[in-house]
Design an enzyme around this catalytic site. Structure first.
Site, mmCIF file in Angstrom:
data_model
loop_
_atom_site.group_PDB
_atom_site.id
_atom_site.type_symbol
_atom_site.label_atom_id
_atom_site.label_comp_id
_atom_site.label_asym_id
_atom_site.label_seq_id
_atom_site.Cartn_x
_atom_site.Cartn_y
_atom_site.Cartn_z
ATOM 1 N N ASN A 9 0.862 -1.183 0.000
ATOM 2 C CA ASN A 9 0.000 0.000 0.000
ATOM 3 C C ASN A 9 0.902 1.237 0.000
ATOM 4 O O ASN A 9 1.501 1.571 1.016
ATOM 5 C CB ASN A 9 -0.902 -0.018 1.241
ATOM 6 C CG ASN A 9 -1.764 1.228 1.346
ATOM 7 O OD1 ASN A 9 -1.829 2.023 0.418
ATOM 8 N ND2 ASN A 9 -2.418 1.394 2.488
ATOM 9 N N GLY A 172 2.981 2.652 10.566
ATOM 10 C CA GLY A 172 3.931 3.736 10.317
ATOM 11 C C GLY A 172 4.721 4.163 11.538
ATOM 12 O O GLY A 172 5.365 5.203 11.531
ATOM 13 N N SER A 212 3.899 -1.780 10.318
ATOM 14 C CA SER A 212 5.367 -1.783 10.455
ATOM 15 C C SER A 212 6.005 -3.121 10.074
ATOM 16 O O SER A 212 6.983 -3.550 10.698
ATOM 17 C CB SER A 212 5.771 -1.365 11.879
ATOM 18 O OG SER A 212 5.333 -0.045 12.145
HETATM 19 P P1 13P Z 1 3.262 0.567 7.591
HETATM 20 O O1 13P Z 1 3.760 -0.729 7.009
HETATM 21 O O2 13P Z 1 4.013 1.768 7.056
HETATM 22 O O3 13P Z 1 3.209 0.534 9.077
HETATM 23 O O4 13P Z 1 1.765 0.769 7.079
HETATM 24 C C1 13P Z 1 0.869 -0.283 7.203
HETATM 25 C C2 13P Z 1 -0.336 0.058 6.450
HETATM 26 O O5 13P Z 1 -1.075 0.971 6.809
HETATM 27 C C3 13P Z 1 -0.618 -0.699 5.229
HETATM 28 O O6 13P Z 1 -1.904 -0.471 4.779
#
Ligand code: 13P
Length: 257
Positions: A9, A172, A212
């Site tokens: 994503n 994130g 993450s």
């Molecule tokens: P991260 O992998 O950056 O934590 O984001 C996860 C996410 O929201 C995927 O849809």
């Protein structure tokens, strides 16, 4: 054989040129494996260009959102009907849609229904916030979001739905969830699907983890019996990281099945 599903994503990152270059680089980096499906979710603006690129590389595309009506006067929206032919999947109810854009379970279930009505696969995202987790409400939130999101899904359609468990506090932040907590959330989600659609649907539903995920922690989740893949955010923006997650998925697939 259920294939492992790895979805990148990209959120609101990469312009059309960068997206196209990424696909070029990723496809020379990864080998095609029959046991892993790789899906990219770029911005709407890149879907047309990438749709011409991905097929020959055995990749497929997802949209990050869609509107629940098929057409009409809805300025700025994109419908599942318009996405047909461009994508196979649509991410619905991502926590950023729920929490930054105020999407409700009511809208989310209408979107899930629109995606299915148009012959595409919804990836329904569910997950608790940090506060909900601290208050011990995770199970309750998952029940609510799973039953709320699936409310319009008929029993002969449930096998088409993918569910992604994405704890909001892990998105994130670099603070990925412990595998045992992911396992417990996964059991809660399957239990809820079972109570709505029965045992076969519950075991057959494809369930992803997101939050993450990177090439260092990917194997810990892939080793879990009930986790069928990932929804990857930040790490999917880096070809090396993402391709490493894909090859780990392939290596571990053999051990799990
Ligand atoms: P991260 O992998 O950056 O934590 O984001 C996860 C996410 O929201 C995927 O849809």
């Amino acid at each position: 054989m259920t294939k492992t599903l790895i979805v990148g994503n990209w959120k609101m990152n990469l312009n059309v040129h960068q997206a196209s270059l990424y696909v070029h680089e990723l496809s020379s980096e990864i080998n095609h494996h029959d046991d892993v499906d790789v899906v990219l979710a770029p911005s709407f603006i890149a879907l047309q260009t990438l749709s011409l690129q991905v097929k020959k590389h055995h990749l497929s595309l997802a949209a990050q959102n869609c509107y629940w009506r098929d057409d009409g006067a809805f300025t700025g929206e994109v419908s599942a009907t318009q996405l047909r032919g461009l994508v196979n999947y649509v991410i619905i109810g991502h926590s950023e849609r729920r929490h930054k854009f105020g999407e409700t379970n009511k809208e989310i279930r209408a979107k899930v229904q629109a995606v299915l009505r148009n012959g595409l696969i919804p990836i329904l995202c569910v997950g608790e916030t940090a506060d909900e987790r601290a208050n011990g409400e995770t199970k309750h939130v998952l029940h609510d979001q799973v039953s709320g999101g699936l409310a319009n899904v008929a029993s002969d359609e449930i096998h088409k739905v993918v569910i992604a468990y994405e704890p909001v506090w892990a998105i994130g932040t670099g603070e990925n969830a412990l595998p045992k907590d992911v396992e417990s959330a996964e059991e809660t989600i399957r239990h809820q699907v079972e109570s709505l659609y029965g045992h076969k649907a519950a075991t057959g539903t494809k369930l992803l983890y997101g939050g993450s995920v990177n090439s260092d922690n990917a194997s810990d989740y892939l080793a879990l019996k009930g986790i069928d893949g990932f929804l990857v955010g930040g790490a999917s923006l880096h070809v090396q990281q993402f391709s490493s997650i894909i090859s780990k998925a392939h290596q571990l697939k053999g051990k799990k099945s």
